[in-house]
Scaffold this active site. Structure first.
Site, PDB file in Angstrom:
ATOM      1  N   HIS A  49       0.985  -1.056  -0.014  1.00 56.47           N
ATOM      2  CA  HIS A  49      -0.229  -0.075   0.318  1.00 56.47           C
ATOM      3  C   HIS A  49       0.875   1.181  -0.051  1.00 56.47           C
ATOM      4  O   HIS A  49       1.862   1.186   0.707  1.00 56.47           O
ATOM      5  CB  HIS A  49      -0.946   0.131   1.419  1.00 56.47           C
ATOM      6  CG  HIS A  49      -1.725  -1.251   1.195  1.00 56.47           C
ATOM      7  ND1 HIS A  49      -1.898  -1.933   2.506  1.00 56.47           N
ATOM      8  CD2 HIS A  49      -2.424  -1.838   0.393  1.00 56.47           C
ATOM      9  CE1 HIS A  49      -2.782  -3.153   2.516  1.00 56.47           C
ATOM     10  NE2 HIS A  49      -3.011  -2.882   0.948  1.00 56.47           N
ATOM     11  N   LYS A  59       5.997   6.180   7.488  1.00 54.20           N
ATOM     12  CA  LYS A  59       5.502   5.364   8.745  1.00 54.20           C
ATOM     13  C   LYS A  59       6.810   4.668   9.395  1.00 54.20           C
ATOM     14  O   LYS A  59       7.711   4.457   8.929  1.00 54.20           O
ATOM     15  CB  LYS A  59       4.982   4.119   8.019  1.00 54.20           C
ATOM     16  CG  LYS A  59       3.844   4.449   7.390  1.00 54.20           C
ATOM     17  CD  LYS A  59       3.279   2.855   6.503  1.00 54.20           C
ATOM     18  CE  LYS A  59       2.063   3.238   5.455  1.00 54.20           C
ATOM     19  NZ  LYS A  59       1.596   1.947   4.780  1.00 54.20           N
ATOM     20  N   TYR A 119       1.974   1.070  14.073  1.00 50.64           N
ATOM     21  CA  TYR A 119       2.505   1.884  13.040  1.00 50.64           C
ATOM     22  C   TYR A 119       2.125   3.698  13.744  1.00 50.64           C
ATOM     23  O   TYR A 119       1.159   3.769  14.179  1.00 50.64           O
ATOM     24  CB  TYR A 119       1.448   2.164  11.693  1.00 50.64           C
ATOM     25  CG  TYR A 119       1.226   0.782  11.013  1.00 50.64           C
ATOM     26  CD1 TYR A 119       1.659   0.692   9.802  1.00 50.64           C
ATOM     27  CD2 TYR A 119       0.223  -0.174  11.642  1.00 50.64           C
ATOM     28  CE1 TYR A 119       1.550  -0.550   8.851  1.00 50.64           C
ATOM     29  CE2 TYR A 119      -0.099  -1.362  10.746  1.00 50.64           C
ATOM     30  CZ  TYR A 119       0.317  -1.676   9.580  1.00 50.64           C
ATOM     31  OH  TYR A 119       0.304  -2.790   8.879  1.00 50.64           O
ATOM     32  N   ASP A 155      -5.385  -6.605  -2.601  1.00 47.55           N
ATOM     33  CA  ASP A 155      -4.315  -6.685  -2.681  1.00 47.55           C
ATOM     34  C   ASP A 155      -3.560  -7.716  -3.603  1.00 47.55           C
ATOM     35  O   ASP A 155      -2.575  -7.603  -4.494  1.00 47.55           O
ATOM     36  CB  ASP A 155      -3.765  -6.983  -1.448  1.00 47.55           C
ATOM     37  CG  ASP A 155      -3.706  -5.977  -0.346  1.00 47.55           C
ATOM     38  OD1 ASP A 155      -4.194  -4.854  -0.645  1.00 47.55           O
ATOM     39  OD2 ASP A 155      -3.457  -6.285   0.820  1.00 47.55           O
TER      40      ASP A 155
END
Length: 184
Positions: A49, A59, A119, A155
């Site tokens: 992603h 991130k 995250y 995905d």
């Protein structure tokens, strides 16, 4: 990023994020959001992603429970590492983490059952800028360690990566009319 835990008879304590220490390494980001995911089955894959410009979604990813094979794929057309990737095994016992700059795609495969990923995010999630690329696209050559047991249809079915289309879209969203460049 490796933690430096301080241990005593109770257990341990470690700093997991320090803006000053990251700035000293040339990484100047402000984290604005924290997320957690729990993935039940070993071999499960999440990703890859990313967010289109103008998102500045970097991130800091850490495995809070279990072990994962974590991948960061550079999708910034103006980067010298465009279309190359790096990977790391994030392990809750080791306490290591991976920093993923804005413009990179991220994904991971669980190496054990019941993996929890934490995250820290430098930008708020914007569904209109969220996208992905297929985990097994031959353009990237990522060697995942296990057979994929569980993956979302989204995905699994991203189309084949089209370099020219990606570069043109990136340039248009970044506000620069010349393909392969981005505004500063």
């Amino acid at each position: 990023m490796e933690m430096e835990p301080i241990s005593d008879e109770r257990g341990s304590f470690a700093r997991t994020w320090c803006r000053k220490e990251f700035a000293e390494q040339g990484i100047s980001v402000e984290m604005v959001q924290a997320n957690v995911s729990l993935t039940r089955e070993a071999g499960s894959l999440r990703g890859l992603h990313f967010s289109w410009p103008p998102s500045q979604e970097a991130k800091l990813v850490r495995c809070g429970q279990g072990r994962v094979f974590d991948v960061a794929l550079d999708l910034r057309p103006d980067s010298p590492s465009f279309l190359s990737h790096t990977s790391a095994v994030l392990d809750s016992a080791a306490g290591n983490a991976l920093f993923i700059p804005a413009g990179l795609a991220h994904g991971f495969q669980t190496l054990e059952d019941d993996c929890e990923i934490l995250y820290l995010m430098s930008d708020y999630f914007r569904p209109d800028l969220a996208d992905g690329v297929r985990f097994d696209d031959p353009s990237f050559g990522i060697d995942w360690p296990l057979a994929v047991t569980t993956i979302l249809d989204r995905d699994r079915t991203y189309p084949d990566f089209d370099r020219a289309e990606h570069v043109a879209r990136y340039a248009s969203l970044a506000g620069d009319p010349r393909p392969g460049t981005r505004s500063r």
